[in-house]
Scaffold this active site. Structure first.
Site, PDB file in Angstrom:
ATOM      1  N   GLY A   1      41.723 -63.066 -51.773  1.00 34.86           N
ATOM      2  CA  GLY A   1      43.019 -62.393 -51.795  1.00 34.86           C
ATOM      3  C   GLY A   1      42.927 -60.880 -51.932  1.00 34.86           C
TER       4      GLY A   1
ATOM      5  N   ASP B   1      48.461 -64.922 -34.392  1.00 31.70           N
ATOM      6  CA  ASP B   1      48.992 -64.492 -35.694  1.00 31.70           C
ATOM      7  C   ASP B   1      48.985 -62.966 -35.803  1.00 31.70           C
ATOM      8  OD1 ASP B   1      46.136 -64.777 -35.709  1.00 31.70           O
ATOM      9  OD2 ASP B   1      46.146 -64.408 -37.862  1.00 31.70           O
TER      10      ASP B   1
HETATM   11  P1  AMP Z   1      43.703 -60.991 -40.602  1.00 36.15           P
HETATM   12  O1  AMP Z   1      42.279 -60.640 -40.428  1.00 36.15           O
HETATM   13  O2  AMP Z   1      44.450 -59.990 -41.446  1.00 36.15           O
HETATM   14  O3  AMP Z   1      44.433 -61.278 -39.333  1.00 36.15           O
HETATM   15  O4  AMP Z   1      43.689 -62.339 -41.462  1.00 36.15           O
HETATM   16  C1  AMP Z   1      43.475 -63.626 -40.935  1.00 36.15           C
HETATM   17  C2  AMP Z   1      43.853 -64.670 -41.973  1.00 36.15           C
HETATM   18  O5  AMP Z   1      42.908 -64.690 -43.037  1.00 36.15           O
HETATM   19  C3  AMP Z   1      45.201 -64.449 -42.626  1.00 36.15           C
HETATM   20  O6  AMP Z   1      45.803 -65.702 -42.870  1.00 36.15           O
HETATM   21  C4  AMP Z   1      44.842 -63.741 -43.906  1.00 36.15           C
HETATM   22  O7  AMP Z   1      45.824 -63.890 -44.897  1.00 36.15           O
HETATM   23  C5  AMP Z   1      43.554 -64.444 -44.282  1.00 36.15           C
HETATM   24  N1  AMP Z   1      42.680 -63.594 -45.099  1.00 36.15           N
HETATM   25  C6  AMP Z   1      41.969 -62.535 -44.690  1.00 36.15           C
HETATM   26  N2  AMP Z   1      41.295 -61.990 -45.703  1.00 36.15           N
HETATM   27  C7  AMP Z   1      41.545 -62.719 -46.808  1.00 36.15           C
HETATM   28  C8  AMP Z   1      41.139 -62.659 -48.179  1.00 36.15           C
HETATM   29  N3  AMP Z   1      40.289 -61.734 -48.626  1.00 36.15           N
HETATM   30  N4  AMP Z   1      41.618 -63.591 -49.014  1.00 36.15           N
HETATM   31  C9  AMP Z   1      42.471 -64.539 -48.570  1.00 36.15           C
HETATM   32  N5  AMP Z   1      42.896 -64.651 -47.304  1.00 36.15           N
HETATM   33  C10 AMP Z   1      42.439 -63.758 -46.428  1.00 36.15           C
HETATM   34 MG    MG Z   2      46.253 -61.536 -39.059  1.00 35.48          MG
END
Ligand code: AMP
Ligand code: MG
Length: 472
Positions: A116, A245
């Site tokens: 998180g 997404d």
């Molecule tokens: P993103 O790279 O921002 O598109 O994230 C892809 C998915 O992974 C999303 O659902 C994010 O909320 C989740 N995510 C990415 N980094 C973390 C993290 N450090 N802890 C929890 N969830 C994560």
């Molecule tokens: Mg994303």
């Protein structure tokens, strides 16, 4: 006093989880975007730097704010994922209709195995790159604040300082938000989401019957996304992870992860370490955007017509022909960079000649266009003088380019990877000066600035960043 609304709270609670950010040890402010705060009507006059660090790290929750994490699904690298969601983000609310969201602010029920949190590096990177994109004129989420948490997070290279990023966005509605309800066949919620999206981004569609709303929103998103990809293309921007997404219903650039700007030009350049097959390469961004829009169409078929075949036929007849916009706008964007204001399809050949020249000679994309004014007067000093370039120049000059018109399209300063890295390294070592200097230079990307050669120079030798990584 900051006052926030939150229109997501009008949606049923299966759209989100109400959850507070996790408190952090000792937040300190690294950057705060005062002009953006003013733009979105955020009244921060009564707060000290310490207050801002407390608020935008998630330690102190603004009165009346009910933070939430949104749920969504996705196609990631072509494969459906039934449930994702904000696994490290908390939406605090809205100011003047703009979402304000913390990133790296702790676990939610969508975190899966993640912590998180975010390292400070990706926070600074998103701050620099998203603001630079805005100055270039690209629709994008914005950077309001970067905070150092005073805690460590553990990433592949060991412990790193933690950070929280505050993102401002026209909304956080993604194609993946629609997919979440479509995959579950929850059509009532899907219709609520469609109306919510229309209210926020396409209000002129409000009074249409459902089947028309569904087809018209596909048209509207096709227009917005084709504009967006043309802009990305014209600045050599590679998003890196165009999963559904990360594909905004507002048509803005969202989720800066392993993104990067081209230096040596390659049509199929990939930076991201996880994009092994080049699905999201520079030139593949248009076809992928079309593919993503078709995945949105899948979600809306039931609304378009109860008869699936008739619904598909409408998409084929009304949406797919519009996809020609993607190619057309991209060529037009490149033609504008060549100073051709009265673009016609016949210019595509000239565009391709120049891009091929850049690729074959490993030329820097941005500088290749920026120095065209020299080429125009017969000065080849910034180019490899080849037969193909000379041929191009003759044909190009016959089209009487207007280079004045392309001044605001060919930047001298872009957030080159090695500059961003140098800014991050500086902050990690306790010196914020290069980070601030870089933001300052990038805030005026088109005009040459005195004694700022370092900021326009392409990476050399070991500075070259071949691979970029997701923010986490
Ligand atoms: P993103 O790279 O921002 O598109 O994230 C892809 C998915 O992974 C999303 O659902 C994010 O909320 C989740 N995510 C990415 N980094 C973390 C993290 N450090 N802890 C929890 N969830 C994560
Ligand atoms: Mg994303």
């Amino acid at each position: 006093m900051i006052k926030l609304d939150n229109s997501y709270l009008n949606l049923p609670d299966d759209f989100y989880e109400k959850i507070q950010p996790e408190a952090v040890d000792s937040p300190s402010l690294i950057a705060f975007n005062f002009s953006l705060a003013e733009e979105i009507g955020l009244n921060i006059d009564s707060y000290s730097q310490e207050d801002l660090a407390e608020i935008f790290s998630g330690n102190k929750i603004i009165e009346n704010s009910q933070p939430l994490a949104l749920v969504y699904a996705a196609y990631q690298f072509g494969h459906p994922v039934a449930q994702l969601g904000d696994g490290r983000a908390h939406l605090l609310g809205q100011s003047n209709g703009f979402d304000i969201q913390l990133k790296g602010s702790g676990r939610t029920s969508f975190s899966r195995n993640g912590d998180g949190k975010s390292a400070l590096g990706p926070v600074l990177r998103e701050y620099i790159v998203s603001e630079a994109m805005n100055r270039l004129g690209v629709p994008t989420t914005r950077a309001l604040c970067a905070v150092k948490t005073g805690e460590e997070v553990y990433r592949q290279d060991g412990p790193e300082p933690g950070g929280v990023f505050t993102r401002v966005a026209e909304s956080h509605i993604r194609v993946g938000s629609f997919q979440y309800f479509a995959f579950r066949e929850e059509f009532e919620s899907l219709e609520l989401l469609l109306d919510f999206t229309i209210d926020r981004h396409y209000p002129s569609l409000r009074s249409l019957p459902l089947h028309e709303k569904a087809i018209e929103i596909l048209k509207a998103i096709t227009v917005k996304q084709s504009d967006l990809i043309a802009k990305w293309s014209s600045f050599g921007f590679v998003h890196g992870v165009m999963n559904t997404d990360n594909f905004s219903m507002a048509g803005i650039t969202i989720d800066y992860g392993p993104c990067a700007f081209l230096e040596e030009f390659q049509f199929n350049k990939v930076f991201s370490s996880i994009d092994q097959r080049g699905r999201y390469s520079f030139f593949n961004q248009s076809p992928i955007a079309k593919w993503n829009i078709l995945r949105l169409a899948d979600c809306l078929l039931n609304f378009i017509d109860e008869d699936q075949e008739k619904a598909i036929a409408r998409v084929e007849q009304e949406i797919i022909p519009m996809f020609a916009m993607f190619e057309e706008k991209r060529f037009k964007a490149f033609a504008s960079k060549l100073g051709l204001t009265d673009y016609s399809e016949a210019d595509n050949e000239l565009v391709m000649d120049f891009l091929n020249y850049l690729e074959e000679n490993s030329m820097d994309f941005s500088l290749g266009f920026y120095h065209l004014k020299d080429l125009f007067v017969g000065d080849f000093k910034n180019y490899k003088k080849t037969k193909s370039l000379e041929d191009f120049v003759i044909k190009w000059k016959q089209r009487t380019p207007d280079l004045e018109s392309s001044k605001e399209i060919n930047p001298l300063y872009i957030p080159r990877n090695h500059l961003v890295q140098k800014a991050i390294d500086g902050v990690y070592a306790g010196d914020h000066s290069f980070f601030h200097q870089l933001n300052e230079v990038l805030s005026s990307p088109f005009k040459e600035q005195e004694a700022k050669e370092e900021f326009s120079r392409p990476a050399q030798g070991t500075e070259v960043v071949e691979k970029t990584f997701c923010g986490t």
